[in-house]
Scaffold this active site. Structure first.
Site, PDB file in Angstrom:
ATOM      1  N   GLN A   1      -8.040  -6.312 -14.532  1.00 27.32           N
ATOM      2  CA  GLN A   1      -7.224  -5.203 -14.051  1.00 27.32           C
ATOM      3  C   GLN A   1      -8.018  -4.341 -13.087  1.00 27.32           C
ATOM      4  O   GLN A   1      -7.521  -3.944 -12.031  1.00 27.32           O
ATOM      5  CB  GLN A   1      -6.762  -4.361 -15.253  1.00 27.32           C
ATOM      6  CG  GLN A   1      -5.664  -3.417 -14.929  1.00 27.32           C
ATOM      7  CD  GLN A   1      -4.499  -4.133 -14.294  1.00 27.32           C
ATOM      8  OE1 GLN A   1      -3.945  -5.048 -14.872  1.00 27.32           O
ATOM      9  NE2 GLN A   1      -4.133  -3.772 -13.090  1.00 27.32           N
TER      10      GLN A   1
ATOM     11  N   HIS B   1      -8.332  -5.065  -9.306  1.00 27.58           N
ATOM     12  CA  HIS B   1      -7.168  -4.929  -8.406  1.00 27.58           C
ATOM     13  C   HIS B   1      -7.354  -3.776  -7.432  1.00 27.58           C
ATOM     14  O   HIS B   1      -6.998  -3.885  -6.261  1.00 27.58           O
ATOM     15  CB  HIS B   1      -5.881  -4.713  -9.212  1.00 27.58           C
ATOM     16  CG  HIS B   1      -5.251  -5.990  -9.663  1.00 27.58           C
ATOM     17  ND1 HIS B   1      -4.851  -6.971  -8.798  1.00 27.58           N
ATOM     18  CD2 HIS B   1      -4.953  -6.452 -10.905  1.00 27.58           C
ATOM     19  CE1 HIS B   1      -4.322  -7.987  -9.471  1.00 27.58           C
ATOM     20  NE2 HIS B   1      -4.387  -7.702 -10.756  1.00 27.58           N
TER      21      HIS B   1
ATOM     22  N   ASP C   1      -0.279 -13.432 -14.464  1.00 26.81           N
ATOM     23  CA  ASP C   1      -0.396 -13.092 -13.046  1.00 26.81           C
ATOM     24  C   ASP C   1      -0.103 -14.306 -12.170  1.00 26.81           C
ATOM     25  O   ASP C   1       0.409 -14.174 -11.063  1.00 26.81           O
ATOM     26  CB  ASP C   1      -1.816 -12.594 -12.731  1.00 26.81           C
ATOM     27  CG  ASP C   1      -2.041 -11.162 -13.192  1.00 26.81           C
ATOM     28  OD1 ASP C   1      -1.071 -10.483 -13.529  1.00 26.81           O
ATOM     29  OD2 ASP C   1      -3.223 -10.731 -13.205  1.00 26.81           O
TER      30      ASP C   1
ATOM     31  N   GLU D   1       2.047  -1.363 -18.428  1.00 19.34           N
ATOM     32  CA  GLU D   1       2.598  -2.462 -17.623  1.00 19.34           C
ATOM     33  C   GLU D   1       2.246  -3.805 -18.293  1.00 19.34           C
ATOM     34  O   GLU D   1       3.113  -4.613 -18.578  1.00 19.34           O
ATOM     35  CB  GLU D   1       1.994  -2.382 -16.217  1.00 19.34           C
ATOM     36  CG  GLU D   1       2.454  -3.493 -15.284  1.00 19.34           C
ATOM     37  CD  GLU D   1       1.636  -3.520 -13.996  1.00 19.34           C
ATOM     38  OE1 GLU D   1       0.604  -2.818 -13.902  1.00 19.34           O
ATOM     39  OE2 GLU D   1       2.025  -4.273 -13.072  1.00 19.34           O
ATOM     40  N   HIS D   2       0.949  -4.035 -18.516  1.00 19.25           N
ATOM     41  CA  HIS D   2       0.475  -5.232 -19.225  1.00 19.25           C
ATOM     42  C   HIS D   2      -0.075  -4.805 -20.576  1.00 19.25           C
ATOM     43  O   HIS D   2      -0.903  -3.899 -20.645  1.00 19.25           O
ATOM     44  CB  HIS D   2      -0.665  -5.918 -18.474  1.00 19.25           C
ATOM     45  CG  HIS D   2      -0.347  -6.286 -17.055  1.00 19.25           C
ATOM     46  ND1 HIS D   2      -0.642  -5.462 -15.989  1.00 19.25           N
ATOM     47  CD2 HIS D   2       0.220  -7.393 -16.534  1.00 19.25           C
ATOM     48  CE1 HIS D   2      -0.261  -6.057 -14.858  1.00 19.25           C
ATOM     49  NE2 HIS D   2       0.269  -7.225 -15.155  1.00 19.25           N
TER      50      HIS D   2
ATOM     51  N   HIS E   1      47.892   8.102 -11.062  1.00 21.53           N
ATOM     52  CA  HIS E   1      47.406   7.062 -11.973  1.00 21.53           C
ATOM     53  C   HIS E   1      48.509   6.663 -12.948  1.00 21.53           C
ATOM     54  O   HIS E   1      48.677   5.488 -13.263  1.00 21.53           O
ATOM     55  CB  HIS E   1      46.185   7.558 -12.757  1.00 21.53           C
ATOM     56  CG  HIS E   1      44.907   7.547 -11.973  1.00 21.53           C
ATOM     57  ND1 HIS E   1      44.683   8.348 -10.891  1.00 21.53           N
ATOM     58  CD2 HIS E   1      43.777   6.799 -12.120  1.00 21.53           C
ATOM     59  CE1 HIS E   1      43.469   8.117 -10.411  1.00 21.53           C
ATOM     60  NE2 HIS E   1      42.896   7.177 -11.138  1.00 21.53           N
TER      61      HIS E   1
ATOM     62  N   ASN F   1       0.838  -1.201   0.000  1.00 19.07           N
ATOM     63  CA  ASN F   1       0.000   0.000   0.000  1.00 19.07           C
ATOM     64  C   ASN F   1       0.876   1.257   0.000  1.00 19.07           C
ATOM     65  O   ASN F   1       2.097   1.184  -0.123  1.00 19.07           O
ATOM     66  CB  ASN F   1      -0.958  -0.028   1.208  1.00 19.07           C
ATOM     67  CG  ASN F   1      -0.203  -0.022   2.540  1.00 19.07           C
ATOM     68  OD1 ASN F   1       0.965   0.366   2.607  1.00 19.07           O
ATOM     69  ND2 ASN F   1      -0.866  -0.459   3.583  1.00 19.07           N
TER      70      ASN F   1
END
Lengths: 433, 433
Positions: A258, A261, A359, A325-326, A418, A210
């Protein structure tokens, strides 16, 4: 319905805008206070918060492996089988991702190597809430197992009986997770990042959560004494790319997967078929009514967008601009469209590949970059549980061959020491010759 | 000299402590103001800041490729050759890192893929300051070139003649960098992250910089409308692990190579030989006096630590606890010690492998996790310029085979629409049968 070609560029951008994420000073301060409490009082602070929010009678954070196994045994054989099926596929796919070390001679006598090694200790956060998420345990636990992380730490909020969901225990057992702690929220993230008396600090923290969890992950990742995190978070989202032949019920069910969710989930249909949009809208109305999470899904569908384009190519351009995302491609010859698709976390090809396959069980990871991060972040995979480092070894000949170039470059950058580091060695070699 | 075995655990931790990084509210606010100015006024703000800090007469940000090539032609043939040698090695080593796509059938009819693709647009920041850094151009530009990034944007502060160092122009030309902008500092980072009228926004920003640059990278990486960044930053550091047979001049020159980077650089020698410590301290004093950056190196060497352990194994344990950015192993049979070494950004094996070899020319990348981040971040490599995404495709048989498990898992998680997305498809398949 949005008719894409009638929009100005600014209107197109607006049509694909994601909801602004709350940038709440109050949330930031609350989480900072929780982190400070955990840093100062350790276990006692974590227990206090957990008793307040999750499990009033809790007295100890660890869940023993005996208790884990006892809880796991409560899972029905049907669900055990399903979890095992998913575990097998996810494991196969992540094992296939195991990287090869590299060893190369770049100049005679100069050997360079790149090696991969598992992160030593990883923290896996599994949210609590209305439903247990054994799938997320697998998406985090399997790559940690395959990578070979020495410590796999799982934190999840306990219920009022000081227990966790049997499905989570079962999945944790399959993944060989032995360190389970009964805590959630920002306090769990702080405990894993900094360590307490009973929870030893981890190197990197993975998993969804969350707004408190998300904010805590951000804050601990900004501190050198904290931990790395998997990726930035945002509301989950799907874009369905469909043509006239797509099945409206399939498309509607994918959008609703979706939507259920969370109320801030984004569901977008982009198609060159007005008839499909009409059919999907009707199917959504019918399917939505029967969902147990109807009120959540309804809210999310209130923000759903149905975008009509002139062609499939234009629809792909819309998807590339959004960087979902998907991305579900329900077009004829979906695979042939892949070369045109630029930005997406995970792509689902053809009518038989719903988002729920990925998923849960196809084998791909369901932790994916959202909120436009598919442009510049990767889907979670085995490599996120490993670390790359390099090795170089010059022989005497290697130094002879490469030394002059190094000295020239050190000179050009004005770095004497160096140059000297090579100079002393070249001198010694000349003395030896 | 610190005698490790006489210290308590707390004293050992203190002996390896890094300097606290300034957590300056003033710096944060200044950088936030610069970012706001760039967001509001775009090019005009970037030009204003650049005129104020770097180049009073500057009127335009882009450096043309013609000007780049003209500047590049000023580099001496010797330095051109040295840059070309380094370029060839870095390119070879990063080409060897090119990843393989994966395609796998996890369940009959269920195909899962992992593909790699170049990030579309990358921003490469090259600091200005006292010495030009063509090596850093290569460490960022070569992997961007090998990955195949469409846009490679380089920002570096101009001098008062509105030009950049010829060496930087030459290295940029080798790397095929065509978008060069004359700006530095937080304003350059903001311009690349958010875009201006002339600078189109990039997906990810790479490269070192001063505290303003570092803070700006952190801030833009926290915003969804910003850009990803390569890794968190900290002062550079080396740990030399040596035994009695190590050459004191070599060790001293390696410690000083680190020390001359900046006054906050960390140089640590860990050895089981007290004689070596004495010899190295003497060699450092001699070598230090002759360095042109003597005052910087002297300050850094004031914080150098010489740690005496009982055995080489104990010295390795000290190194693992510290997790150095650069680890130089000047022990007999250095390669045999690798299995015991846990955390380091890059490892330099044996007497002929000074840090400057990797800084410039061996082929490995010199952008490395420092400040303890070698525990949980990778050395920069080709993969940082790419993105992984997944694909799945179920055939009708794939759906038949995997559908029941998906529905069972969706049920267990209480997600109806996820189950329905499979249910509608299974029903259709049954109707077709």
């Amino acid at each position: 319905m949005i008719n894409w070609s009638t929009l100005s560029a600014a209107e197109q951008t607006a049509a694909l805008a994601r909801p602004a994420m709350a940038d709440s000073a109050k949330l930031r301060a609350t989480v900072a206070d929780i982190i400070t409490a955990v840093l100062e009082r350790g276990d006692e602070a974590v227990l206090d918060f957990t008793r307040r929010f999750d499990s009033p009678e809790l007295t100890t954070l660890p869940l023993s492996t005996e208790k884990r196994d006892e809880l796991a045994s409560r899972v029905t054989p049907q669900v055990q089988d399903a979890i095992q099926t998913a575990f097998n596929n996810v494991k196969q796919f992540h094992e296939a991702q195991y990287p090869q070390d590299i060893k190369l001679t770049t100049t005679p006598g100069v050997v360079c190597e790149q090696r991969f090694t598992a992160l030593e200790a990883v923290g896996l956060y599994i949210p609590g809430g209305s439903a247990p998420l054994p799938s997320t345990v697998m998406m985090l636990g399997v790559p940690a197992l395959v990578a070979g992380c020495e410590r796999k730490v799982l934190c999840t909020p306990p219920n009022s009986a000081q227990e966790i969901a049997p499905e989570i225990a079962y999945a944790a057992k399959l993944c060989g997770i032995e360190e389970i702690y009964l805590c959630g929220g920002a306090q769990a993230i702080a405990a894993m990042a900094f360590g307490t008396q009973t929870i030893t600090k981890v190197d990197k923290i993975f998993g969804p959560g969350n707004s408190f969890v998300t904010e805590a992950k951000q804050q601990v990742s900004q501190r050198a004494d904290g931990a790395a995190i998997d990726m930035p978070a945002g509301p989950s989202e799907v874009l369905v790319l469909a043509d006239n032949n797509a099945d409206a019920d399939f498309v509607a069910s994918d959008l609703l997967s979706q939507a259920e969710h969370g109320p801030d989930s984004q569901a977008i249909l982009v198609t060159n078929s007005e008839a499909l949009i009409n059919a999907v809208e009707a199917a959504v109305a019918t399917q939505l009514a029967a969902l147990s999470r109807n009120s959540i899904a309804s809210k999310a569908m209130g923000n759903a967008r149905y975008i009509l384009t002139a062609t499939v190519d234009e629809a792909i351009a819309v998807s590339n601009q959004y960087a979902p995302e998907h991305l579900i491609v329900q077009c004829d010859n979906a695979r042939d469209l892949l070369p045109k698709i630029k930005h997406a976390g995970s792509i689902f090809l053809g009518p038989w590949s719903p988002e729920s396959a990925g998923d849960y069980a196809s084998g791909t990871n369901h932790v994916l970059p959202t909120y436009g991060y598919a442009r510049n972040y990767s889907s979670l995979g085995l490599l996120d549980f490993m670390r790359r480092y390099t090795i170089q070894e010059l022989s005497e000949d290697g130094m002879r061959n490469l030394g002059p170039a190094i000295m020239q470059l050190a000179d050009a950058e004005g770095l004497d020491a160096h140059r000297n580091a090579v100079g002393y060695r070249m001198t010694k070699l000349q003395q030896n010759d």
